[in-house]
Design an enzyme around this catalytic site. Structure first.
Site, PDB file in Angstrom:
ATOM      1  N   SER A  64      -2.998  -0.187   0.931  1.00 54.33           N
ATOM      2  CA  SER A  64      -3.563   0.593  -0.168  1.00 54.33           C
ATOM      3  C   SER A  64      -2.582   1.594  -0.750  1.00 54.33           C
ATOM      4  O   SER A  64      -2.808   2.119  -1.829  1.00 54.33           O
ATOM      5  CB  SER A  64      -4.835   1.302   0.295  1.00 54.33           C
ATOM      6  OG  SER A  64      -4.525   2.287   1.249  1.00 54.33           O
ATOM      7  N   LYS A  99      -5.188   8.137   1.520  1.00 53.09           N
ATOM      8  CA  LYS A  99      -5.243   8.079   0.061  1.00 53.09           C
ATOM      9  C   LYS A  99      -4.664   9.362  -0.513  1.00 53.09           C
ATOM     10  O   LYS A  99      -4.587  10.393   0.160  1.00 53.09           O
ATOM     11  CB  LYS A  99      -6.704   7.971  -0.443  1.00 53.09           C
ATOM     12  CG  LYS A  99      -7.473   6.735  -0.033  1.00 53.09           C
ATOM     13  CD  LYS A  99      -6.988   5.488  -0.739  1.00 53.09           C
ATOM     14  CE  LYS A  99      -7.891   4.299  -0.410  1.00 53.09           C
ATOM     15  NZ  LYS A  99      -7.628   3.809   0.954  1.00 53.09           N
TER      16      LYS A  99
END
Lengths: 212, 212
Positions: free
Chosen positions: A131, A170
């Site tokens: 990610s 993230k």
DNA sequence: CTGTTAGTAGAACAAGTGTTCGCTTTAAGC
DNA sequence: GCTTAAAGCGAACACTTGTTCTACTAACAG
């Protein structure tokens, strides 16, 4: 800055190199022969001065009782960083404390020198998934994390999602009433979560990838 | 896996903790008192066994001559890695030798634990440019290099281009009569050079990126 | 020039430390 | 139960090692 004589610099350097090579400190006689000093009392005299100046600590009641202090390298700010889990492991990352560090982590990596200047409470996580690949963080990489529960907008952090019961890595953007967790992967969309639902567990300070 | 007696485990653990605390190794008598062993010859007997099994190395001709081997933490295979230059610096990288390491490198980074197992002759370079970005190696990253002058096809290596007088980091593919130096960046084309014109100076074993 | 301090030097001493010796105890194998 | 090997044990020895002693030289201040 205290001024050292060239002999004292030579002694410090010799001690440093001796330690790095032999993994035990030198004796006064080792220093005599390694620094071309004429006698043990000259060595002893200079070691006493180095101790007064704060470069070493002597333990005179034991053999080889010389400790280097405040040195970089090789004894600069060096941390033993435990790799304590993987991102997206389905449970919060146990933040390292003195208690948990007595347990054997999966693995450890030791990092020192300039990378670790000013850092405390550092642990490592192994990344699972891609990610963050646009930030050049790949699956399998180690990320060094500094414990913090507050990050600035755009910083990459490990956050625990309470409802989903998982940790994710993230970029974190905060706005009133909601947090945007932004992947760095053009194939993935951001996640929006209620601020009550997350807990920041650390921010990324370095990435280490092993190739061979 | 060799089987240790509980006494031997206790001795190893004591040595480890003693080193971490005192920064010098214990004596046989320290081990006797710290492990509740009844005599120095029992300690000596067990230390000899631990040495045969490869857990420690003894230097019997000096006091405190006990080295832990293959241990993580804290004394696993740990190297002080000098950062000795930047890629595309226009001159060959001085491969670290005993001589050059006596000079002060630009910076150093200390890396240990599993990352360094089995590695010798490791140095670091700071990447300049984005030619390897598709391999997630970015401008400014540190790459840890293992000295070698032979690489396998596809491995990423630092190579010195004699005519151009520069060092470059590329994937190296060898075929008769020519070498292909392949960037990992879709915006860049490979370079083809005569094998006589290059010298491989090391291959990448790890990447370290600092973020904060 | 003299007195003081820093630094040097060799020798000796005291304490630290690794190893060996001769023996005992425990465990394992038959 | 006997034999053998492993492990343990205290004492002593030999060597290593840190410190002190006494004296010298060099540098500095007055």
């Amino acid at each position: 800055m205290k001024i050292l004589t060239s002999k004292q610099k030579h002694i410090l350097d010799f001690i440093r190199r001796f330690l790095a090579k032999r993994h035990y400190p030198p004796t006064v006689r080792d220093i005599v022969s390694g620094c071309q000093i004429s006698s043990t009392s000259v060595a002893d005299y200079n070691l006493n001065l180095l101790e007064k100046m704060g470069f070493i600590r002597r333990h005179r009641e034991v053999s080889r009782g010389i400790e280097l202090l405040n040195q970089t390298p090789p004894f600069g700010h060096r941390l033993e960083v435990p790799v304590i889990g993987q991102i997206a492991a389905g449970e919060p990352i146990p933040v390292p404390t003195a208690d948990t560090w007595s347990t054997t982590p999966l693995e450890t990596i030791e990092v020192g020198g300039e990378l670790m200047l000013g850092k405390e409470g550092v642990y490592a996580l192994r990344v699972k998934g891609t990610s963050m690949v646009d930030e050049l963080i790949n699956d399998g990489d180690l990320v060094l994390m500094q414990y913090t529960n507050v990050v600035e907008n755009g910083e990459t952090a490990a956050v625990w999602l309470k409802e989903e019961k998982e940790v994710t890595l993230k970029k974190v953007y905060t706005s009133p009433g909601r947090i945007r967790l932004q992947p760095a992967n053009s194939n993935m969309k951001p996640i929006f979560v209620d601020p009550e639902n997350i807990e920041v567990q650390g921010k990324v300070i370095a990435v280490i990838r092993q190739l061979a």
